[in-house]
Design a protein around this motif. Structure first.
Motif, PDB file in Angstrom:
ATOM      1  N   ARG A 156       0.850  -1.189   0.000  1.00  0.00           N
ATOM      2  CA  ARG A 156       0.000   0.000   0.000  1.00  0.00           C
ATOM      3  C   ARG A 156       0.889   1.245   0.000  1.00  0.00           C
ATOM      4  N   LYS A 157       0.951   1.900  -1.138  1.00  0.00           N
ATOM      5  CA  LYS A 157       1.797   3.073  -1.279  1.00  0.00           C
ATOM      6  C   LYS A 157       0.936   4.329  -1.300  1.00  0.00           C
ATOM      7  N   ALA A 158       1.512   5.382  -0.767  1.00  0.00           N
ATOM      8  CA  ALA A 158       0.853   6.677  -0.888  1.00  0.00           C
ATOM      9  C   ALA A 158       0.949   7.141  -2.332  1.00  0.00           C
ATOM     10  N   ARG A 314      -4.480   7.389  -2.764  1.00  0.00           N
ATOM     11  CA  ARG A 314      -4.289   7.227  -1.326  1.00  0.00           C
ATOM     12  C   ARG A 314      -3.337   8.331  -0.887  1.00  0.00           C
ATOM     13  N   TRP A 315      -3.883   9.356  -0.265  1.00  0.00           N
ATOM     14  CA  TRP A 315      -3.118  10.560   0.038  1.00  0.00           C
ATOM     15  C   TRP A 315      -2.720  10.576   1.493  1.00  0.00           C
ATOM     16  N   ARG A 316      -1.419  10.589   1.742  1.00  0.00           N
ATOM     17  CA  ARG A 316      -0.871  10.648   3.098  1.00  0.00           C
ATOM     18  C   ARG A 316       0.279  11.654   3.101  1.00  0.00           C
ATOM     19  N   SER A 317       0.875  11.873   4.268  1.00  0.00           N
ATOM     20  CA  SER A 317       2.007  12.799   4.333  1.00  0.00           C
ATOM     21  C   SER A 317       3.149  12.322   3.442  1.00  0.00           C
ATOM     22  N   HIS A 318       3.238  11.008   3.243  1.00  0.00           N
ATOM     23  CA  HIS A 318       4.298  10.463   2.388  1.00  0.00           C
ATOM     24  C   HIS A 318       4.077  10.806   0.920  1.00  0.00           C
ATOM     25  N   SER A 319       2.857  11.267   0.587  1.00  0.00           N
ATOM     26  CA  SER A 319       2.571  11.645  -0.797  1.00  0.00           C
ATOM     27  C   SER A 319       3.481  12.772  -1.267  1.00  0.00           C
TER      28      SER A 319
END
Length: 382
Positions: A156-158, A314-319
């Motif tokens: 599961r990747k950002a 999938r939007w996260r801070s790692h995006s």
């Protein structure tokens, strides 16, 4: 932190940072060996503990708690565990839906759980169990999911928040408000630094920032994976709305108007815009006492801001970190320069993993480049 956000790190955790196996869960066993040198001083324990990420330690502890509970339920010994016990546990996890998600654990999480069990045994002075059978269960499980075209087979990747995505997200923000200024600065600076959320949230103003003659600044970032400090230059962007320097300065000015002139740059706010509101759980104060936001809060900001645009992903801070790589590749920046700016090693396989499949489309496609080279040779020969 959710299990899917933890990484598989087969670290040597210390026994005072792991759950004790209660007597009602399994019979107490004596240590298999009595080595007079097999001990650590309190100082050495602290030094080892400092080298283990908080998220990893917490994740391993939760894994061992659940493993011990399962062992108690089926009448098996959690420590020292037989290799067959670990294999059986992986088979159980593969087939048992989790209450929170309604799906079984994924292969990546199961890899981490195996590492947790082995690490707990070493920390307690036991020889880790042979996990070949358990790992074969995971390999077979991953193959089953892949053959069924199940997304759980893939990590599961950002999704990458490149400049195009950031431009759309920023257009949905009210950047006249303190919260809007904070959210814009968080996304733009995260992209400019190619930072993880865990590297962005700890930044202090002015402590981590040094003014530069060109109008930008250098940001001193602690790259947690490599355990090194890095001074990252951030320059003025020709597009003002995408400029991390301008966004940070706007946030700093707004914070100064509220009386916050130094310390944490990214602060939590309540729905009414009040800075660093006190938070409680069961009547006890929680959260950073200085009001610094959490990594999870930073991810929530990125997710909320980009989802307003309707863009799928999938939007996260790692995006922001992945988006930096995509933006730089689109600008034809050399991969080594990209890696050094973002704190990757020159031979990093992780960086290569950031290069998306769609990066091979158009002019980056190797076949297209081969064809262009052939055409150029033919033109030169004519």
């Amino acid at each position: 932190m959710s299990d899917r956000d933890l990484e598989v790190v087969d670290a040597e955790l210390l026994d005072d940072h792991l759950p004790e196996v209660r007597k009602d869960r399994a019979p107490a066993l004596s240590q298999p060996e009595d080595d007079p040198d097999a001990w650590l001083s309190d100082q050495a324990k602290e030094d080892v503990n400092a080298g283990i990420a908080d998220g990893t330690r917490a994740g391993y502890k939760g894994d061992m708690d659940r493993f011990a509970d399962w062992c108690a339920a089926v009448g098996r010994r959690p420590m020292p565990a037989a290799s067959q016990t670990v294999t059986e546990y992986m088979s159980y996890l593969k087939r048992t839906p989790r209450p929170r998600t309604g799906r079984p654990y994924g292969p990546r999480s199961m890899d981490r759980i195996i590492a947790s069990i082995r690490s707990a045994h070493r920390a307690a002075g036991h020889k880790p169990p042979d996990t070949m059978g358990a790992r074969k269960v995971v390999v077979g499980y991953r193959a089953e999911l892949a053959n069924a075209n199940d997304p759980a087979a893939e990590p599961r990747k950002a999704s990458p928040a490149d400049r195009t995505v950031l431009r759309a997200a920023l257009a949905e923000l009210d950047r006249t408000t303190l919260a809007g200024k904070r959210d814009a600065a968080l996304m733009l600076l995260g992209h400019a630094l190619a930072s993880r959320g865990s590297e962005l949230v700890p930044l202090d103003w002015p402590g981590n920032f040094t003014e530069q003659p060109d109008g930008g600044f250098k940001v001193r970032v602690y790259r947690k994976k490599r355990k090194i400090w890095q001074n990252v230059p951030v320059v003025l962007d020709p597009e003002p709305e995408l400029c991390a320097v301008r966004a940070v300065r706007a946030l700093v000015a707004a914070l100064a108007d509220e009386g916050h002139t130094e310390g944490a740059l990214f602060l939590r706010m309540d729905r009414w815009g009040y800075l660093a509101p006190p938070m409680y759980r069961h009547g006890k104060p929680i959260g950073d006492p200085d009001g610094r936001m959490t990594i999870e809060a930073a991810s929530d900001i990125v997710q909320r801001s980009i989802e307003r645009t309707g863009l799928p992903g999938r939007w996260r801070s790692h995006s922001s970190r992945r988006g930096f790589v995509k933006s730089a590749r689109q600008a034809r920046v050399d991969i080594v320069r990209i890696g050094r700016h973002g704190g990757w090693k020159d031979n990093s396989t992780a960086l290569i993993g950031y290069v998306d499949e769609d990066d091979a489309e158009g002019e980056h496609n190797p076949l297209a480049q081969i064809g262009q080279a052939a055409v150029q040779r033919d033109e030169e020969q004519q």
